[in-house]
Design a protein around this motif. Structure first.
Motif, PDB file in Angstrom:
ATOM      1  N   LEU A   1       1.224  -1.758   0.202  1.00 42.69           N
ATOM      2  CA  LEU A   1       0.167   0.437   0.094  1.00 42.69           C
ATOM      3  C   LEU A   1       0.593   1.619  -0.060  1.00 42.69           C
ATOM      4  O   LEU A   1       0.739   2.186  -0.346  1.00 42.69           O
ATOM      5  N   LEU A   2       2.035   0.917   1.089  1.00 44.93           N
ATOM      6  CA  LEU A   2       2.696   2.474   0.693  1.00 44.93           C
ATOM      7  C   LEU A   2       3.226   2.550  -0.276  1.00 44.93           C
ATOM      8  O   LEU A   2       4.003   3.540  -0.809  1.00 44.93           O
ATOM      9  N   SER A   3       3.434   1.921  -1.348  1.00 45.62           N
ATOM     10  CA  SER A   3       4.274   1.859  -2.416  1.00 45.62           C
ATOM     11  C   SER A   3       3.429   2.397  -3.510  1.00 45.62           C
ATOM     12  O   SER A   3       4.200   2.905  -4.986  1.00 45.62           O
ATOM     13  N   THR A   4       2.553   2.328  -3.255  1.00 43.77           N
ATOM     14  CA  THR A   4       1.220   3.027  -4.384  1.00 43.77           C
ATOM     15  C   THR A   4       1.623   4.746  -4.639  1.00 43.77           C
ATOM     16  O   THR A   4       0.796   5.289  -5.083  1.00 43.77           O
ATOM     17  N   GLY A   5       2.059   5.071  -3.010  1.00 45.67           N
ATOM     18  CA  GLY A   5       2.438   6.745  -2.959  1.00 45.67           C
ATOM     19  C   GLY A   5       1.182   7.505  -2.180  1.00 45.67           C
ATOM     20  O   GLY A   5       0.565   8.739  -2.084  1.00 45.67           O
ATOM     21  N   LEU A   6      -0.310   6.888  -2.237  1.00 46.52           N
ATOM     22  CA  LEU A   6      -1.546   7.380  -1.449  1.00 46.52           C
ATOM     23  C   LEU A   6      -1.303   7.797  -0.402  1.00 46.52           C
ATOM     24  O   LEU A   6      -1.879   8.632   0.519  1.00 46.52           O
ATOM     25  N   PHE A   7       0.068   7.352   0.527  1.00 47.92           N
ATOM     26  CA  PHE A   7      -0.236   8.131   2.061  1.00 47.92           C
ATOM     27  C   PHE A   7       1.250   8.452   1.854  1.00 47.92           C
ATOM     28  O   PHE A   7       1.812   9.409   3.369  1.00 47.92           O
ATOM     29  N   ASP A   8       2.409   9.229   0.972  1.00 42.41           N
ATOM     30  CA  ASP A   8       3.196  10.265   0.969  1.00 42.41           C
ATOM     31  C   ASP A   8       2.642  11.568   1.390  1.00 42.41           C
ATOM     32  O   ASP A   8       3.221  12.286   2.275  1.00 42.41           O
ATOM     33  N   ALA A   9       1.479  12.116   1.501  1.00 43.69           N
ATOM     34  CA  ALA A   9       1.366  13.284   1.949  1.00 43.69           C
ATOM     35  C   ALA A   9       0.806  12.565   3.682  1.00 43.69           C
ATOM     36  O   ALA A   9       1.265  13.678   4.542  1.00 43.69           O
ATOM     37  N   ALA A  10       0.512  11.436   4.294  1.00 43.75           N
ATOM     38  CA  ALA A  10      -0.043  10.960   5.131  1.00 43.75           C
ATOM     39  C   ALA A  10       2.064  11.191   6.322  1.00 43.75           C
ATOM     40  O   ALA A  10       2.595  11.771   7.819  1.00 43.75           O
ATOM     41  N   ILE A  11       2.809  10.388   5.454  1.00 44.26           N
ATOM     42  CA  ILE A  11       3.917  10.594   5.748  1.00 44.26           C
ATOM     43  C   ILE A  11       4.709  12.037   6.519  1.00 44.26           C
ATOM     44  O   ILE A  11       5.197  12.381   7.051  1.00 44.26           O
TER      45      ILE A  11
END
Length: 282
Positions: free
Chosen positions: A232-242
């Motif tokens: 899931l992290l590899s999708t980039g969808l959580f980059d803003a959260a990180i």
């Protein structure tokens, strides 16, 4: 994507999180990209992709969808401007020099849409990276189509993909974790629910004529929670959260959100439905 489930680029607003891009590309190609295989198969079967098909894949990532089309006899061209690491993996998969036998697919991989006037027009254009989960993702797809559709022959099929209704996608609850951690009012990469006419609106703005659609079950299945988090992290969808918090916090929240989807044998299973639209060039 393909996103698989979906693969997005780092958000433009705010500080970009520090990530190992090569490790992320490997996680995408080894864990997440295969999640949309049922979608690719359904589209290729419906369009009878095979010998004589000249296919342009937009946002091709590490090339799994292209490889599947090439295995059916299609000549494929893949384009992705977001990740040199993913394109490198796509080249290894598809180009002749990457094969020990010295033979490979009839393929080209590039970071931009090819504009060689001598090339024959494409008969199929695919944009398999699903829209409908990040604010603004439809606008980015429109820009890609504006570049690509002039290179397709008249009446060529253009395939758009998107997330299905949130109530049919178990991963929706996990994606909301990122929205909670990254304030959606301040983030260019905030989650939003898919809308029924997302794909039709993109096609209309691109001057394309809708010519059929379908829904495909694409469950996300992982060997364990660690694989699920990495995929899931590899999708980039959580980059803003990180960027808004930190990697440790996001990993913790993701692990907790995945708990309801963990089965007794330790695997993680999340049923999802994705939608595709077939449109035609004028």
């Amino acid at each position: 994507m393909t996103p698989t489930l979906v693969r997005q680029h780092l958000p433009h607003a705010g500080a970009a999180p520090r990530v190992d891009l090569r490790a992320r590309a490997r996680d995408w190609s080894e864990i997440q990209e295969r999640m949309l295989v049922p979608l690719y198969e359904a589209v290729y079967e419906r369009l009878d992709v095979g010998g004589g098909t000249r296919l342009l894949g937009l946002g091709c990532g590490s090339g799994l969808a292209l490889l599947m089309a090439a295995s059916r006899g299609a000549a494929v061209t893949g384009v992705d401007s977001g990740s040199p690491e993913l394109l490198d993996l796509a080249r290894r998969r598809l180009l002749p020099e990457a094969w020990d036998t010295g033979t490979g697919a009839d393929a080209r991989i590039a970071d931009r849409v090819p504009r060689d006037a001598a090339d024959p027009a494409f008969t199929v254009v695919t944009a398999f990276e699903p829209i409908g989960c990040l604010a603004g993702d439809a606008e980015g797809l429109g820009e890609l189509l504006a570049e690509a559709t002039p290179l397709a022959e008249r009446g060529a099929a253009v395939v758009l993909a998107g997330w299905g209704p949130p109530e049919r996608c178990a991963t929706t609850s996990v994606l909301r974790v990122g929205a909670k951690l990254a304030d959606p009012l301040c983030s260019a990469g905030s989650w939003r629910p898919a809308l029924r006419d997302d794909l039709e609106e993109v096609a209309q703005r691109a001057g394309l004529r809708p010519d059929g659609s379908g829904r495909v079950a694409c469950p996300f299945g992982y060997a364990d929670v660690d694989s699920a988090v990495r995929g899931l992290l590899s999708t980039g969808l959580f980059d803003a959260a990180i960027a808004a918090t930190d990697q440790e916090q996001v990993d913790k929240e993701l692990t907790e959100a995945l708990h309801p989807h963990r089965r007794q044998d330790g695997t993680v299973w999340m049923p999802n439905v994705f939608r595709y639209l077939i449109a035609r060039t004028p």
